[in-house]
Motif scaffolding. Structure first.
Motif, PDB file in Angstrom:
ATOM      1  N   ALA A 280       2.073   1.940  -3.628  1.00  0.00           N
ATOM      2  CA  ALA A 280       0.907   2.401  -4.404  1.00  0.00           C
ATOM      3  C   ALA A 280       0.700   3.653  -3.982  1.00  0.00           C
ATOM      4  CB  ALA A 280      -0.450   1.511  -4.262  1.00  0.00           C
TER       5      ALA A 280
ATOM      6  N   VAL B   4       0.943  -1.161  -0.018  1.00  0.00           N
ATOM      7  CA  VAL B   4      -0.046  -0.090  -0.022  1.00  0.00           C
ATOM      8  C   VAL B   4       0.747   1.179  -0.021  1.00  0.00           C
ATOM      9  CG1 VAL B   4      -1.706   1.416   1.370  1.00  0.00           C
ATOM     10  CG2 VAL B   4      -1.754  -1.028   0.995  1.00  0.00           C
TER      11      VAL B   4
ATOM     12  N   LEU C 239      -7.199   2.109  -0.383  1.00  0.00           N
ATOM     13  CA  LEU C 239      -6.028   1.052  -0.674  1.00  0.00           C
ATOM     14  C   LEU C 239      -5.467   0.430   0.747  1.00  0.00           C
ATOM     15  CD1 LEU C 239      -3.376   2.751  -3.166  1.00  0.00           C
ATOM     16  CD2 LEU C 239      -5.118   0.811  -3.650  1.00  0.00           C
TER      17      LEU C 239
ATOM     18  N   GLU D 221      -5.577   6.626  -1.214  1.00  0.00           N
ATOM     19  CA  GLU D 221      -4.626   5.869  -0.315  1.00  0.00           C
ATOM     20  C   GLU D 221      -5.439   5.231   0.924  1.00  0.00           C
ATOM     21  OE1 GLU D 221      -0.797   6.760   2.501  1.00  0.00           O
ATOM     22  OE2 GLU D 221      -1.486   8.447   1.080  1.00  0.00           O
TER      23      GLU D 221
ATOM     24  N   LEU E  33       0.966   7.318  -6.264  1.00  0.00           N
ATOM     25  CA  LEU E  33      -0.259   8.184  -6.334  1.00  0.00           C
ATOM     26  C   LEU E  33      -0.059   9.765  -5.696  1.00  0.00           C
ATOM     27  CD1 LEU E  33      -3.291   8.138  -7.053  1.00  0.00           C
ATOM     28  CD2 LEU E  33      -3.529   7.896  -4.720  1.00  0.00           C
TER      29      LEU E  33
END
Length: 287
Positions: A35, A32, A73, A70, A39
């Motif tokens: 990712a 996470v 996720l 976020e 982002l």
């Protein structure tokens, strides 16, 4: 992003060597982090782009999309942790090579600690909600990893295998709470939340100062925050005998004072005659 890739590798290796659900949950949270870092980078680049004809107020609200996604996720990662932890509750399994797993996760935790503190510091300096939120997310990951490490040490000392999936469930609950918090903060920003109460009180004090000095009045103070930008509007009611130039010079001075108190503030004022009844009929949003 580089730190996230490094911690995924270290924590993933720790899970592969030990088979610990706690280490797996930690590795999933690091996914996470990766990712989120990708982002954050893309949203910060978008938010920093200058205003144009289609976006005359800029794109600073892009930072809130980053925080919201976020958070989503994080909730997805928690679901993955639950999927791995629940079967282990029914059939606990021993942890292999626990000390090596602890060492690898400890190194990954140290990386997250350094990067998290750096992100928070730079986020505060640059007034970026996205950087600060990402840094705080990493700091919660540090505490999560510390808990997992402590749990694995206890398991290796006591042999209580059920503690491993319980730690995984605790990590899942913790990051779900964090994820919903980020989404709530994102929604608040997208709904044009006002600037901080502290900044609003300072502006009100400034109004009182100028009211005493010049016999003027203020109303219709409205504020909103869009990422690092703040937008502040208010009306200045001046004596009828003042010239436009006189009122304008004072409004420029007041706007400058407000911008010095509130970072990254765009200030807009509207000048009205003090004794005209119509000046008091336009205070609502739908004037």
């Amino acid at each position: 992003m580089a730190a996230a890739v490094a911690t995924i590798g270290l924590k993933g290796l720790a899970w592969w060597l030990t088979g610990s659900v706690g280490f797996l949950s930690d590795a999933l949270e690091s996914l996470v982090n990766l990712a989120a870092a990708v982002l954050v980078l893309s949203m910060l680049r978008l938010a920093a782009s200058p205003p144009d004809k289609e976006h005359p107020y800029g794109r600073s609200k892009a930072e809130y999309f980053s925080a919201g996604i976020e958070g989503a996720l994080i909730v997805v990662a928690a679901a993955g942790i639950l999927w791995a932890a629940v079967p282990r509750l029914l059939e606990p399994q021993p942890i292999e090579a626990p000390l090596l797993g602890v060492l690898l996760t400890g190194v990954a935790t140290a990386i997250n600690l350094v990067v998290g503190m750096l992100l928070i510091r730079v986020g505060r300096r640059e007034d970026s909600i996205t950087l600060e939120a990402d840094g705080r997310h990493l700091m919660t990951d540090v505490w999560t990893s510390a808990g997992v490490i402590a749990g694995v040490v206890i398991i290796s000392a006591t042999g209580w295998l059920l503690l491993d999936p319980l730690i995984g469930l605790a990590v899942a609950a913790h990051i779900v709470w964090e994820g919903f918090g980020l989404m709530r903060r994102s929604v608040s920003g997208l709904l044009d939340a006002s600037i901080s109460q502290l900044d609003q009180r300072e502006i009100t004090k400034l109004f009182s100062e100028y009211s005493r000095r010049y016999g003027i009045s203020f109303h219709a103070l409205r504020t909103r925050q869009a990422g690092a930008r703040r937008f502040i509007t208010f009306h200045i009611l001046v004596p009828d005998a003042w010239t436009v130039a006189h009122a304008h010079r004072l409004s420029e001075e007041i706007e400058s004072r407000v911008r010095s108190m509130v970072p990254n503030a765009a200030v807009f004022t509207h000048i009205e005659p003090l004794s005209d009844p119509a000046s008091y009929d336009d205070q609502s949003l739908d004037r």
